[in-house]
Design a protein around this motif. Structure first.
Motif, PDB file in Angstrom:
ATOM      1  N   THR A  42       0.835  -1.207   0.000  1.00  0.00           N
ATOM      2  CA  THR A  42       0.000   0.000   0.000  1.00  0.00           C
ATOM      3  C   THR A  42       0.865   1.251   0.000  1.00  0.00           C
ATOM      4  OG1 THR A  42      -1.800  -1.130   1.159  1.00  0.00           O
ATOM      5  CG2 THR A  42      -1.770   1.272   1.267  1.00  0.00           C
ATOM      6  N   LYS A  43       1.918   1.254   0.817  1.00  0.00           N
ATOM      7  CA  LYS A  43       2.797   2.422   0.872  1.00  0.00           C
ATOM      8  C   LYS A  43       3.532   2.626  -0.452  1.00  0.00           C
ATOM      9  CE  LYS A  43       1.673   3.807   4.832  1.00  0.00           C
ATOM     10  NZ  LYS A  43       0.862   5.069   4.906  1.00  0.00           N
ATOM     11  N   GLU A 103       1.133   4.294  -2.789  1.00  0.00           N
ATOM     12  CA  GLU A 103       0.946   5.698  -2.420  1.00  0.00           C
ATOM     13  C   GLU A 103       2.117   6.551  -2.900  1.00  0.00           C
ATOM     14  OE1 GLU A 103       0.393   5.789   1.792  1.00  0.00           O
ATOM     15  OE2 GLU A 103      -1.613   4.909   1.700  1.00  0.00           O
ATOM     16  N   GLU A 113       1.888   7.031  -6.621  1.00  0.00           N
ATOM     17  CA  GLU A 113       0.838   7.987  -6.971  1.00  0.00           C
ATOM     18  C   GLU A 113       1.320   9.424  -6.777  1.00  0.00           C
ATOM     19  OE1 GLU A 113      -3.754   9.076  -5.651  1.00  0.00           O
ATOM     20  OE2 GLU A 113      -2.825   7.219  -4.951  1.00  0.00           O
ATOM     21  N   ASN A 114       2.143   9.626  -5.735  1.00  0.00           N
ATOM     22  CA  ASN A 114       2.643  10.970  -5.450  1.00  0.00           C
ATOM     23  C   ASN A 114       3.931  11.297  -6.200  1.00  0.00           C
ATOM     24  OD1 ASN A 114       0.545  11.403  -3.633  1.00  0.00           O
ATOM     25  ND2 ASN A 114       1.682  10.468  -1.948  1.00  0.00           N
TER      26      ASN A 114
END
Length: 212
Positions: A167-168, A171, A174-175
């Motif tokens: 998940t990290k 993230e 995505e950033n």
């Protein structure tokens, strides 16, 4: 791959260092046929490593590794690290302990690995890895290590940690926190793609390339 048995300095990290050399040997196709010959050497190396473990406490999440990244056998000096990644810290050592037990059909290191692993699986600080999504020093490598640890031990806390670090990784992607021009799977988006493809499909044969 030849490992020096005479040096006074033992270094435990990936891809170089004693951890990398030992995992490379364990991954060799013909290792099982020569396991009896290799057993005394492996057990000696594991005894040296585990004899320098730092005290494990369940009451907090330590920022320092439990296993050393360097030991001077002559002076007894030990070096630990705050880094938490595929390359540095406890994850690769845990993989080594489980794989060594499996190679020799024993459970000599299981208690140590399970005990340390339960604490390591609770580490969730992105600051320790500089918000890096790649394999060598980042979240993708941490995730892949936890998947390997789960497959070796069947411990649920490793599976939970694997899901967390996947998940990290998503993230951070995505950033778009990091750029890379590398062609090395350890430091490139190609490596991250392999980790995420494994998450989707379960196909994991490629991880032998990174000693897992």
């Amino acid at each position: 791959m030849k490992i020096s048995d005479i040096t006074n300095i033992k270094k435990y990290y990936l891809p170089e260092g004693q951890t990398g050399c030992l995992l490379s040997l364990l991954n060799e196709p013909d290792f099982k046929n020569e396991s009896k010959k290799n057993e005394p050497f492996f057990k000696k190396e594991i005894r040296i490593l585990t004899s320098h473990i730092q005290e494990v406490e369940f009451s907090h999440q330590p920022n320092q590794s439990h296993f050393p990244i360097e030991v001077n056998l002559k002076t007894g000096e030990r070096t630990y690290t705050n880094e938490f990644s595929w390359s540095r810290g406890d994850l690769s050592v845990l993989v080594l302990l489980y794989k060594t037990d499996r190679a020799f059909d024993e459970n000599l290191n299981k208690f140590i690995a399970d005990t340390v692993g339960q604490i390591v699986a609770r580490r969730k600080s992105l600051e320790l890895i500089n918000r890096n999504p790649f394999i060598r020093h980042g979240t993708a490598g941490i995730a892949q290590c936890f998947l390997t640890l789960f497959n070796l031990s069947d411990k649920g806390f490793y599976k939970d940690a694997y899901e967390y670090w996947i998940t990290k990784t998503l993230e951070l992607l995505e950033n778009k926190t990091q750029e890379s021009n590398s062609n090395n799977i350890l430091d490139s988006y190609q490596g991250i793609d392999l980790v995420l493809e494994t998450y989707k499909t379960g196909k994991n044969e490629w991880s032998r390339q990174i000693l897992l």
